[in-house]
Design an enzyme around this catalytic site. Structure first.
Site, mmCIF file in Angstrom:
data_model
loop_
_atom_site.group_PDB
_atom_site.id
_atom_site.type_symbol
_atom_site.label_atom_id
_atom_site.label_comp_id
_atom_site.label_asym_id
_atom_site.label_seq_id
_atom_site.Cartn_x
_atom_site.Cartn_y
_atom_site.Cartn_z
ATOM 1 N N LYS A 111 0.805 -1.222 0.000
ATOM 2 C CA LYS A 111 0.000 0.000 0.000
ATOM 3 C C LYS A 111 0.835 1.267 0.000
ATOM 4 C CE LYS A 111 -4.432 -1.536 1.780
ATOM 5 N NZ LYS A 111 -5.524 -1.276 2.715
ATOM 6 N N LYS A 192 -4.322 -10.255 -6.164
ATOM 7 C CA LYS A 192 -5.529 -10.615 -5.426
ATOM 8 C C LYS A 192 -6.696 -9.727 -5.862
ATOM 9 C CE LYS A 192 -5.853 -8.170 -1.387
ATOM 10 N NZ LYS A 192 -6.170 -7.769 -0.079
ATOM 11 N N LYS A 195 -11.009 -4.546 -3.744
ATOM 12 C CA LYS A 195 -11.987 -3.486 -3.950
ATOM 13 C C LYS A 195 -11.324 -2.163 -4.292
ATOM 14 C CE LYS A 195 -12.604 -3.123 1.125
ATOM 15 N NZ LYS A 195 -12.577 -4.304 1.916
HETATM 16 P P1 TYM Z 1 -10.071 -6.206 4.314
HETATM 17 O O1 TYM Z 1 -11.119 -5.184 4.541
HETATM 18 O O2 TYM Z 1 -8.989 -5.918 3.343
HETATM 19 O O3 TYM Z 1 -10.729 -7.566 3.857
HETATM 20 C C1 TYM Z 1 -11.776 -8.162 4.603
HETATM 21 C C2 TYM Z 1 -11.637 -9.671 4.584
HETATM 22 O O4 TYM Z 1 -11.705 -10.176 3.256
HETATM 23 C C3 TYM Z 1 -10.586 -10.988 2.971
HETATM 24 N N1 TYM Z 1 -10.212 -10.813 1.566
HETATM 25 C C4 TYM Z 1 -10.069 -11.812 0.686
HETATM 26 N N2 TYM Z 1 -10.193 -13.142 0.819
HETATM 27 C C5 TYM Z 1 -9.990 -13.903 -0.285
HETATM 28 N N3 TYM Z 1 -9.662 -13.382 -1.495
HETATM 29 C C6 TYM Z 1 -9.531 -12.054 -1.664
HETATM 30 N N4 TYM Z 1 -9.223 -11.551 -2.861
HETATM 31 C C7 TYM Z 1 -9.743 -11.200 -0.548
HETATM 32 N N5 TYM Z 1 -9.704 -9.850 -0.379
HETATM 33 C C8 TYM Z 1 -9.980 -9.639 0.931
HETATM 34 C C9 TYM Z 1 -9.483 -10.484 3.897
HETATM 35 O O5 TYM Z 1 -8.502 -11.464 4.123
HETATM 36 C C10 TYM Z 1 -10.270 -10.149 5.138
HETATM 37 O O6 TYM Z 1 -10.476 -11.284 5.932
HETATM 38 N N6 TYM Z 1 -6.927 -5.968 8.190
HETATM 39 C C11 TYM Z 1 -8.229 -6.443 7.790
HETATM 40 C C12 TYM Z 1 -9.359 -5.851 8.592
HETATM 41 C C13 TYM Z 1 -9.252 -6.023 10.075
HETATM 42 C C14 TYM Z 1 -9.424 -7.239 10.787
HETATM 43 C C15 TYM Z 1 -9.297 -6.889 12.163
HETATM 44 C C16 TYM Z 1 -9.671 -8.545 10.387
HETATM 45 C C17 TYM Z 1 -9.017 -5.043 10.982
HETATM 46 N N7 TYM Z 1 -9.036 -5.564 12.262
HETATM 47 C C18 TYM Z 1 -9.417 -7.876 13.156
HETATM 48 C C19 TYM Z 1 -9.781 -9.525 11.390
HETATM 49 C C20 TYM Z 1 -9.652 -9.170 12.761
HETATM 50 C C21 TYM Z 1 -8.440 -6.049 6.324
HETATM 51 O O7 TYM Z 1 -7.790 -5.185 5.808
HETATM 52 O O8 TYM Z 1 -9.450 -6.675 5.718
#
Ligand code: TYM
Length: 327
Positions: A111, A192, A195
């Site tokens: 990022k 990957k 969004k």
């Molecule tokens: P975020 O918002 O990027 O994504 C949310 C969840 O979706 C999963 N994900 C995917 N899984 C499979 N294939 C993909 N292409 C894909 N894109 C996204 C992510 O692995 C995630 O599970 N850091 C986290 C948010 C967060 C969090 C937490 C998660 C903040 N605090 C505490 C768990 C526990 C994030 O950026 O997710």
């Protein structure tokens, strides 16, 4: 009952990757676990967000949680910023985290790459994520593959705290799907599905219309062969589509391969699009109903109350152990 916590950033429309990698498991786990599902708005602002867009996305992600099948009577659904203890424990964990650990995080490297100015919050992001999880003593954290490294760091930080100040936090385990832990871009299977991609054709959002979904899948890149075979090394694009198919149906990878043997990509892609449409159409219908009903704020108010009660209890213990004067 074991406890589950997870969250998603309201930094754009949720994609099929978010659904398959995590949201689908949230829905399953709520029946057997004590679940906390939040919308991580404090994490979203680690990259610049338009205020109006942040507000809209925060509502939208909450509504999508419910539309996907999370029952707020079973699971605690809340907005991260509504439970102030996250920011507070996040700061405490920032002081426990080493610069070297944060520098190794691939999400930060991705990022921040090529940017002139990068907010300090993007760097300390994983310390806040550790706080999110440890605040509730979560046993399991359903996430996609890309969050594995953050989970490792969370475990290290919990162990570090426990060693320094006495046994306080549960060491959490990641809960990652066997098929679909990393859904790839439709235009480039080395990236990957995300969004925040600038090419809208590379991802399917949970709110895409049936025609848009059909178009995106028919244009998805595939190799020049015609065999529907799961082989991520040799056929990464088709393998990605098979993973999506398996997650949008009750079929295993082997069953999908057998179904399309000798048929080429055309019929496979066509049916895949229909499976995705069939999954998302009812979800979108529920989404519209929830947004129109005006019940979101009540759900979030109740969720924040339940979450804050747990969070405050554990934050107090952590602060006492660290030597803060607790009144
Ligand atoms: P975020 O918002 O990027 O994504 C949310 C969840 O979706 C999963 N994900 C995917 N899984 C499979 N294939 C993909 N292409 C894909 N894109 C996204 C992510 O692995 C995630 O599970 N850091 C986290 C948010 C967060 C969090 C937490 C998660 C903040 N605090 C505490 C768990 C526990 C994030 O950026 O997710």
């Amino acid at each position: 009952m074991k406890r589950v916590l997870s969250g998603m950033q309201p930094s754009g429309q949720l994609t099929l990757g978010n659904y398959i990698g995590a949201l689908k498991n949230y829905v399953t786990l709520q029946h057997t676990h004590d679940c906390y599902f939040m919308v991580v708005d404090l994490h979203a602002i680690t990259v610049p967000q338009e205020p109006a867009a942040l507000k809209e996305q925060s509502e939208s992600v909450t509504a999508l949680y419910i539309a996907a099948g999370i029952d707020p009577a079973k699971a605690t659904v809340f907005m991260q910023s509504h439970v102030r203890q996250h920011a507070e424990l996040g700061w405490l964990f920032t002081t426990l985290t080493y610069m070297g650990e944060l520098e190794r995080m691939t999400q930060f490297k991705d990022k921040s790459e090529g940017k002139d100015s990068v907010g300090a919050g993007l760097f300390t992001y994983p310390s806040l994520m550790a706080a999110d999880i440890l605040l509730y003593n979560a046993d399991l954290v359903p996430v996609g593959d890309d969050q594995k490294q953050h989970l490792e760091l969370t475990r290290d930080l919990a162990q570090r705290f426990n060693q320094r100040y006495g046994d306080t936090f549960t060491i959490p385990e990641p809960y990652i799907p066997q098929v679909g832990a990393r859904i790839m871009s439709l235009d480039d299977a080395s990236k990957k599905m995300s969004k925040s991609s600038t090419n809208a054709g590379s991802f399917i959002t949970l709110l895409d219309s049936p025609d848009v979904i059909r178009k995106k899948i028919s244009r998805a890149v595939t190799d020049s062969g015609r065999e529907v075979k799961f082989d991520p090394q040799a056929k990464p694009e088709v393998s990605n589509l098979i993973s999506i198919y398996a997650n949008c149906s009750d079929l295993s990878i082997a069953e999908i391969e057998a179904l399309y043997e000798g048929q080429g990509y055309g019929p496979f892609k066509k049916e895949l699009a229909e499976r995705v449409v069939a999954l998302l159409e009812p979800l979108q219908q529920r989404y519209r109903e929830i947004r129109e009903s005006g019940e979101l704020y009540d759900i979030l108010r109740q969720g924040a109350e339940r979450a804050a009660e747990q969070a405050e209890k554990n934050l107090r213990i952590a602060k006492e152990r660290m030597g803060f004067l607790v009144l």
